[in-house]
Design a protein around this motif. Structure first.
Motif, PDB file in Angstrom:
ATOM      1  N   GLU A   1       9.240 -12.284  16.314  1.00  0.00           N
ATOM      2  CA  GLU A   1      10.541 -12.191  15.648  1.00  0.00           C
ATOM      3  C   GLU A   1      10.382 -12.008  14.147  1.00  0.00           C
ATOM      4  O   GLU A   1      10.962 -12.730  13.332  1.00  0.00           O
ATOM      5  CB  GLU A   1      11.396 -13.421  15.993  1.00  0.00           C
TER       6      GLU A   1
ATOM      7  N   ARG B   1       4.822  -2.421  17.237  1.00  0.00           N
ATOM      8  CA  ARG B   1       6.017  -3.267  17.054  1.00  0.00           C
ATOM      9  C   ARG B   1       6.245  -4.160  18.256  1.00  0.00           C
ATOM     10  O   ARG B   1       6.629  -5.316  18.118  1.00  0.00           O
ATOM     11  CB  ARG B   1       7.241  -2.383  16.834  1.00  0.00           C
ATOM     12  N   ASN B   2       5.984  -3.595  19.432  1.00  0.00           N
ATOM     13  CA  ASN B   2       6.178  -4.386  20.651  1.00  0.00           C
ATOM     14  C   ASN B   2       5.202  -5.548  20.738  1.00  0.00           C
ATOM     15  O   ASN B   2       5.457  -6.527  21.425  1.00  0.00           O
ATOM     16  CB  ASN B   2       6.022  -3.505  21.895  1.00  0.00           C
ATOM     17  N   LYS B   3       4.085  -5.422  20.051  1.00  0.00           N
ATOM     18  CA  LYS B   3       3.082  -6.492  20.127  1.00  0.00           C
ATOM     19  C   LYS B   3       3.108  -7.408  18.897  1.00  0.00           C
ATOM     20  O   LYS B   3       2.606  -8.523  18.957  1.00  0.00           O
ATOM     21  CB  LYS B   3       1.679  -5.885  20.259  1.00  0.00           C
TER      22      LYS B   3
ATOM     23  N   ASP C   1       5.884  -7.169  15.832  1.00  0.00           N
ATOM     24  CA  ASP C   1       7.201  -7.542  15.288  1.00  0.00           C
ATOM     25  C   ASP C   1       8.038  -8.300  16.307  1.00  0.00           C
ATOM     26  O   ASP C   1       8.614  -9.341  16.008  1.00  0.00           O
ATOM     27  CB  ASP C   1       7.962  -6.296  14.833  1.00  0.00           C
ATOM     28  N   GLN C   2       8.086  -7.738  17.515  1.00  0.00           N
ATOM     29  CA  GLN C   2       9.004  -8.272  18.524  1.00  0.00           C
ATOM     30  C   GLN C   2       8.658  -9.698  18.993  1.00  0.00           C
ATOM     31  O   GLN C   2       9.501 -10.587  18.886  1.00  0.00           O
ATOM     32  CB  GLN C   2       9.030  -7.309  19.704  1.00  0.00           C
ATOM     33  N   PRO C   3       7.417  -9.948  19.456  1.00  0.00           N
ATOM     34  CA  PRO C   3       7.146 -11.279  20.012  1.00  0.00           C
ATOM     35  C   PRO C   3       7.229 -12.386  18.963  1.00  0.00           C
ATOM     36  O   PRO C   3       7.507 -13.533  19.306  1.00  0.00           O
ATOM     37  CB  PRO C   3       5.728 -11.171  20.577  1.00  0.00           C
TER      38      PRO C   3
ATOM     39  N   ARG D   1       5.448   2.244  17.877  1.00  0.00           N
ATOM     40  CA  ARG D   1       6.284   1.497  18.829  1.00  0.00           C
ATOM     41  C   ARG D   1       5.434   0.463  19.579  1.00  0.00           C
ATOM     42  O   ARG D   1       5.839  -0.677  19.751  1.00  0.00           O
ATOM     43  CB  ARG D   1       6.966   2.473  19.789  1.00  0.00           C
ATOM     44  N   TYR D   2       4.245   0.879  20.013  1.00  0.00           N
ATOM     45  CA  TYR D   2       3.352  -0.069  20.698  1.00  0.00           C
ATOM     46  C   TYR D   2       3.066  -1.280  19.802  1.00  0.00           C
ATOM     47  O   TYR D   2       3.095  -2.416  20.249  1.00  0.00           O
ATOM     48  CB  TYR D   2       2.002   0.574  21.047  1.00  0.00           C
TER      49      TYR D   2
ATOM     50  N   LYS E   1       9.615  -8.835  10.986  1.00  0.00           N
ATOM     51  CA  LYS E   1       9.589  -7.405  10.711  1.00  0.00           C
ATOM     52  C   LYS E   1       8.551  -7.155   9.630  1.00  0.00           C
ATOM     53  O   LYS E   1       8.713  -7.555   8.481  1.00  0.00           O
ATOM     54  CB  LYS E   1      10.968  -6.900  10.280  1.00  0.00           C
TER      55      LYS E   1
ATOM     56  N   TYR F   1       2.622   5.151  18.894  1.00  0.00           N
ATOM     57  CA  TYR F   1       1.742   4.009  18.619  1.00  0.00           C
ATOM     58  C   TYR F   1       2.379   2.977  17.693  1.00  0.00           C
ATOM     59  O   TYR F   1       2.088   1.785  17.809  1.00  0.00           O
ATOM     60  CB  TYR F   1       0.387   4.501  18.090  1.00  0.00           C
TER      61      TYR F   1
ATOM     62  N   GLU G   1      -4.631   1.251  18.722  1.00  0.00           N
ATOM     63  CA  GLU G   1      -3.628   0.400  18.071  1.00  0.00           C
ATOM     64  C   GLU G   1      -4.277  -0.381  16.928  1.00  0.00           C
ATOM     65  O   GLU G   1      -3.705  -0.522  15.850  1.00  0.00           O
ATOM     66  CB  GLU G   1      -3.026  -0.589  19.079  1.00  0.00           C
TER      67      GLU G   1
END
Ligand code: CA
Length: 230
Positions: free
Chosen positions: A213, A205-207, A209-211, A202-203, A215, A200, A161
């Motif tokens: 908030e 983004r999950n770590k 972008d998402q937490p 997606r991994y 992009k 990867y 990552e």
């Protein structure tokens, strides 16, 4: 001065281990062999090998666990041998920090080629001076320290990552194709599912972008990916 590379084979199938040992010795490598997961791990941690060739299915301690424990303390390159043509196995091995994997049965020439590439890449990355920080918006990455933070909050990434994010950030604001990403992060010799890039991303983004908030990682439809900040 030519340094002889020392390779550790951890493989319980004695015939395969012996075959690999002879082939690698023939190529000029120094070779050690273990037929057991726990013993192999002990050897891997006790000596300074240049590479471990690690079977997944092993007695006493399986290959994934051996890899996980090596990664807790060391960057030692590892090529996994998997008997199962199982995408999850491969993804898991790569996620745990394996440099490469081969599905059995494999051609010895393929393994030798991948070892050569791996040693070449390793030498190249040692000789390339990297900048000390990369940034994108509030995201900062320190290539030398293997650290990433968002506005000061540390983000824990696996080795792969981190390498992917580093590559994206080096090319900030540039659209990268899946193939460019594959070749630069997984290597020209990577033979496997190109979906690995999407997995990867997606991994990440999950770590990232998402937490927070935010992009930062954009999908460019039909082409690939881009990292950019407003
Ligand atoms: Ca085995």
């Amino acid at each position: 001065m030519i340094l002889i590379k020392h390779i550790l084979i951890i493989e319980d199938e004695v015939k395969i281990a012996r075959f690999l040992e002879l082939e690698l010795q023939h190529e000029g490598y120094e070779v050690s062999v273990s037929h057991d997961g726990r013993e192999g791990l002990t050897l891997a941690l006790a000596h300074s090998y240049d590479l471990v060739i690690l079977d997944v299915m092993l007695p006493s301690l399986n290959g994934m666990e051996v890899l996980r424990r090596i990664r807790q303390v060391s960057d030692l390159p590892v090529i996994m041998l998997t008997a199962k043509d199982d995408v999850m196995d491969k993804v898991m091995g790569l996620d745990l920090g394996a440099q490469d994997y081969l599905t059995k049965p494999f051609a010895i020439e393929e393994l030798l080629a991948r070892i050569r590439v791996l040693f070449k890449l390793k030498t190249a990355s040692l000789s390339t001076k990297q900048p000390n920080t990369l940034s994108c918006g509030k995201l900062t990455l320190y290539p030398d320290k293997f650290e990433v933070n968002y506005n000061g909050t540390p983000i824990i990434l696996t080795k792969k990552e981190f390498e992917l994010l580093e590559y994206l950030m080096k090319n900030k604001n540039i659209v990268l194709t899946r193939n460019q990403i594959l070749e630069n992060v997984w290597g020209y010799n990577y033979i496997g599912d190109t979906n690995i890039v999407d997995v990867y991303i997606r991994y990440l983004r999950n770590k990232i972008d998402q937490p927070f908030e935010q992009k930062l990682i954009f999908t460019i439809r039909g082409i690939g990916y881009q990292i950019k900040a407003d």
